[in-house]
Enzyme design. Structure first.
Site, PDB file in Angstrom:
ATOM      1  N   GLU A  53     -58.327 -17.156  44.316  1.00 15.11           N
ATOM      2  CA  GLU A  53     -59.116 -16.351  43.366  1.00 15.11           C
ATOM      3  C   GLU A  53     -60.325 -17.193  43.015  1.00 15.11           C
ATOM      4  O   GLU A  53     -60.187 -18.267  42.425  1.00 15.11           O
ATOM      5  CB  GLU A  53     -58.289 -16.012  42.119  1.00 15.11           C
ATOM      6  CG  GLU A  53     -58.829 -14.771  41.415  1.00 15.11           C
ATOM      7  CD  GLU A  53     -59.649 -15.059  40.187  1.00 15.11           C
ATOM      8  OE1 GLU A  53     -60.790 -15.568  40.340  1.00 15.11           O
ATOM      9  OE2 GLU A  53     -59.161 -14.775  39.082  1.00 15.11           O
ATOM     10  N   GLU A  73     -73.278 -18.259  40.702  1.00 16.01           N
ATOM     11  CA  GLU A  73     -72.453 -18.102  39.511  1.00 16.01           C
ATOM     12  C   GLU A  73     -72.989 -19.008  38.398  1.00 16.01           C
ATOM     13  O   GLU A  73     -73.311 -20.167  38.636  1.00 16.01           O
ATOM     14  CB  GLU A  73     -70.999 -18.472  39.834  1.00 16.01           C
ATOM     15  CG  GLU A  73     -70.072 -18.107  38.696  1.00 16.01           C
ATOM     16  CD  GLU A  73     -68.590 -18.226  39.040  1.00 16.01           C
ATOM     17  OE1 GLU A  73     -67.800 -17.428  38.522  1.00 16.01           O
ATOM     18  OE2 GLU A  73     -68.230 -19.105  39.839  1.00 16.01           O
ATOM     19  N   LYS A 110     -50.661 -28.375  40.187  1.00 16.52           N
ATOM     20  CA  LYS A 110     -51.698 -29.362  39.866  1.00 16.52           C
ATOM     21  C   LYS A 110     -52.721 -28.728  38.933  1.00 16.52           C
ATOM     22  O   LYS A 110     -53.562 -27.950  39.331  1.00 16.52           O
ATOM     23  CB  LYS A 110     -52.412 -29.891  41.109  1.00 16.52           C
ATOM     24  CG  LYS A 110     -53.114 -31.198  40.739  1.00 16.52           C
ATOM     25  CD  LYS A 110     -54.307 -31.564  41.540  1.00 16.52           C
ATOM     26  CE  LYS A 110     -55.579 -30.901  41.174  1.00 16.52           C
ATOM     27  NZ  LYS A 110     -56.098 -31.199  39.830  1.00 16.52           N
ATOM     28  N   CYS A 116     -64.054 -15.916  34.991  1.00 14.35           N
ATOM     29  CA  CYS A 116     -64.472 -15.476  36.332  1.00 14.35           C
ATOM     30  C   CYS A 116     -64.972 -14.034  36.333  1.00 14.35           C
ATOM     31  O   CYS A 116     -65.765 -13.665  37.194  1.00 14.35           O
ATOM     32  CB  CYS A 116     -63.370 -15.694  37.348  1.00 14.35           C
ATOM     33  SG  CYS A 116     -61.809 -15.011  36.831  1.00 14.35           S
TER      34      CYS A 116
HETATM   35  P1  ADP Z   1     -64.322 -26.477  38.708  1.00 14.06           P
HETATM   36  O1  ADP Z   1     -65.509 -27.156  39.346  1.00 14.06           O
HETATM   37  O2  ADP Z   1     -64.692 -25.267  37.995  1.00 14.06           O
HETATM   38  O3  ADP Z   1     -63.426 -27.407  37.964  1.00 14.06           O
HETATM   39  P2  ADP Z   1     -62.894 -26.597  41.161  1.00 14.06           P
HETATM   40  O4  ADP Z   1     -62.792 -25.538  42.186  1.00 14.06           O
HETATM   41  O5  ADP Z   1     -63.640 -27.832  41.518  1.00 14.06           O
HETATM   42  O6  ADP Z   1     -63.460 -25.894  39.883  1.00 14.06           O
HETATM   43  O7  ADP Z   1     -61.447 -27.069  40.685  1.00 14.06           O
HETATM   44  C1  ADP Z   1     -60.349 -26.222  40.495  1.00 14.06           C
HETATM   45  C2  ADP Z   1     -59.092 -26.994  40.835  1.00 14.06           C
HETATM   46  O8  ADP Z   1     -59.123 -27.419  42.201  1.00 14.06           O
HETATM   47  C3  ADP Z   1     -58.891 -28.270  40.032  1.00 14.06           C
HETATM   48  O9  ADP Z   1     -57.524 -28.417  39.744  1.00 14.06           O
HETATM   49  C4  ADP Z   1     -59.388 -29.348  40.974  1.00 14.06           C
HETATM   50  O10 ADP Z   1     -58.855 -30.626  40.732  1.00 14.06           O
HETATM   51  C5  ADP Z   1     -58.921 -28.833  42.321  1.00 14.06           C
HETATM   52  N1  ADP Z   1     -59.686 -29.268  43.513  1.00 14.06           N
HETATM   53  C6  ADP Z   1     -60.990 -29.639  43.579  1.00 14.06           C
HETATM   54  N2  ADP Z   1     -61.358 -29.886  44.848  1.00 14.06           N
HETATM   55  C7  ADP Z   1     -60.234 -29.691  45.623  1.00 14.06           C
HETATM   56  C8  ADP Z   1     -59.955 -29.748  47.041  1.00 14.06           C
HETATM   57  N3  ADP Z   1     -60.895 -30.078  47.936  1.00 14.06           N
HETATM   58  N4  ADP Z   1     -58.711 -29.427  47.466  1.00 14.06           N
HETATM   59  C9  ADP Z   1     -57.757 -29.050  46.579  1.00 14.06           C
HETATM   60  N5  ADP Z   1     -57.955 -28.982  45.250  1.00 14.06           N
HETATM   61  C10 ADP Z   1     -59.173 -29.290  44.762  1.00 14.06           C
END
Ligand code: ADP
Length: 451
Positions: free
Chosen positions: A226, A355, A154, A260
């Site tokens: 990570e 961050e 994903k 990161c």
């Molecule tokens: P950013 O805010 O920097 O985009 P995120 O940690 O929100 O970082 O997102 C990283 C990835 O995790 C994306 O692919 C996002 O769609 C997915 N994601 C966000 N929230 C969830 C969740 N609760 N469970 C699983 N995947 C998630």
């Protein structure tokens, strides 16, 4: 369902769109992935490695187009986008390393003869971020597939086209359903985590990492995380200040600070601080900002308005609390933030603790090396850290006292081939790369016979 549109952060234009995966389809996708796994595993390491190597070769021939797509979707300079795509073609070393890490090992103590196997787990989910929209998927997909698992990827909702293009390249050679993409945002990620997958490999924010760990705990699924960092840099008195300042500028502003292991905090002894700051300001002047597709651009935009406003809020708060702007600090237009150097940053400011993920270099002057070490370690994060100093014991002594997972001495944090990418404290859970990293994609099984 409305398709997921991808926007160019430099121009606001729509780059393209992908269909969003319906949440109700996700369990069926996991079943398809599981059904494809035994035949994929049956190819053996060499068979899988051959297909993955053939597939990855296309990243070299198509690097220009794929790199352009990366730049259009998330803004980084074109040369960096192309470099990212091209790097994915060189898989042979890693595949060899994986083969070695997962080869069965035998043990004999005179009474028992045991063989330790590293078998695939089954179906792995890879949930990835937007800042390296092809490299981050590759860091998880390649070792997971090479170990005999099937994978559901994903990509981030900010870079769905790059994620799709990455999978499409591999899928030209891979058997059906060995690598399937799920497109969408948090909801699709959550549903995937809750589905019948055996492992979740995730790179992204600390908050989402915590959610995933909690959600995975019900079924005790394997998890590799990570997460973010708040990487410190310590400059010692004997350091080559020009080199240190150049590094600080590049590592604070590369990818507009959206890395990161960006340098987020810089600790400099008072006696060399004037000179270091002057050199840092000079190095910052060469950081031409603009649309990553334009010639000579070194710093692109923020990925989206939310990220931009997060960085600006920290920046404005730091200035109102007494930090001094040495470079940049204004002229932030559209999705851009001007590369900015601050000094007088203190531990109370949010820019020193949370961050930032933006193009801001934060200098804190210190009275002693011990103060620098104490302040560098005063964080929940622990991904990378960097020390610049004379080649010798003192610099290594300082480096050994830093609580990060990866510490660079007079260079960036990335280690020699074969070493892990590893975060300490709340920056991660598990490893990428290395023997330790590759084995996480497997179930260890011990077979024992009497001698
Ligand atoms: P950013 O805010 O920097 O985009 P995120 O940690 O929100 O970082 O997102 C990283 C990835 O995790 C994306 O692919 C996002 O769609 C997915 N994601 C966000 N929230 C969830 C969740 N609760 N469970 C699983 N995947 C998630």
């Amino acid at each position: 369902m409305k398709p997921l549109k991808s926007y160019n952060p430099s121009t606001g234009d729509v780059v393209g769109e992908v269909p969003v995966t319906s949440l109700d389809d996700i369990p069926g996708i996991v079943e398809r992935s599981r059904a494809a796994q035994p035949a994929w595993n049956a190819l053996g390491h060499d068979g899988r490695a051959r297909l993955l190597t053939e597939a990855a070769a296309s990243f070299r021939t198509r690097a220009d187009d794929l790199g352009r797509l990366i730049t259009q979707e998330m803004g980084k300079p074109l040369a960096e986008g192309i470099g990212e795509a091209k790097s994915l073609a060189s898989v042979q070393h890693e595949l060899q390393e994986i083969g070695e890490a997962l080869a069965p090992e035998t043990f004999d103590d005179g009474r028992h003869h045991s063989t330790v196997h590293h078998d695939p787990l089954g179906v792995c989910a890879a949930i990835t971020p937007w800042n390296f929209p092809m490299a981050m998927p590759a860091w998880m997909v390649l070792p997971a597939l090479a170990a005999g698992n099937t994978v559901i990827l994903k990509p981030s909702e900010e870079t769905p086209l790059s994620g799709q293009a990455y999978a499409d390249v591999l899928n030209e050679k891979l058997p059906r359903d060995v690598l399937i993409t799920v497109q969408g945002a948090d909801d699709q990620g959550k549903r995937l985590v809750d589905s019948d997958v055996d492992l979740i490999a995730f790179t992204g924010s600390r908050e989402t990492g915590k959610h995933i760990l909690r959600a995975a705990s019900g079924g005790l699924k394997r998890v590799i995380l990570e997460l973010g960092g708040k990487d410190p840099m310590i400059v010692l008195e004997g350091a080559d200040l020009e080199k240190a300042a150049q590094f600080a500028a590049v590592n604070s502003f590369r990818n507009a600070g959206q890395v990161c292991v960006s340098t987020e905090r810089i600790f400099v002894p008072e006696v060399i601080a004037d000179r270091f700051e002057a050199l840092l300001v000079e190095a910052t002047a060469s950081m031409t900002q603009g649309d990553g597709l334009d010639e000579g651009v070194k710093v692109g935009p923020m990925v989206n308005a939310r990220q931009r406003s997060h960085v600006l809020t920290q920046l404005e708060a730091a200035v109102s609390e007494g930090a001094k702007v040495l470079a940049g600090g204004s002229g932030h237009h559209d999705n851009f933030i001007t590369p900015t150097v601050l000094t007088g940053v203190t531990e109370e400011m949010s820019i020193a603790t949370e961050e930032t993920f933006g193009p801001v270099a934060c200098v804190t002057r210190v009275e002693s090396v011990d103060e620098a070490i104490q302040k560098a370690n005063a964080t929940h994060f622990g991904l990378g850290a960097v020390v610049f100093g004379e080649d010798g014991e003192e610099t290594t002594r300082v480096a050994r006292q830093l609580t990060a997972g990866m510490i660079g001495i007079n260079q960036a944090v990335e280690g020699a081939r074969g070493t892990p990418w590893v975060g300490a404290r709340q920056s991660g859970f598990g490893f990428h790369k290395s023997k330790d990293g590759h084995r996480q994609f497997t179930q260890t099984r011990v077979l024992t016979k009497p001698v």
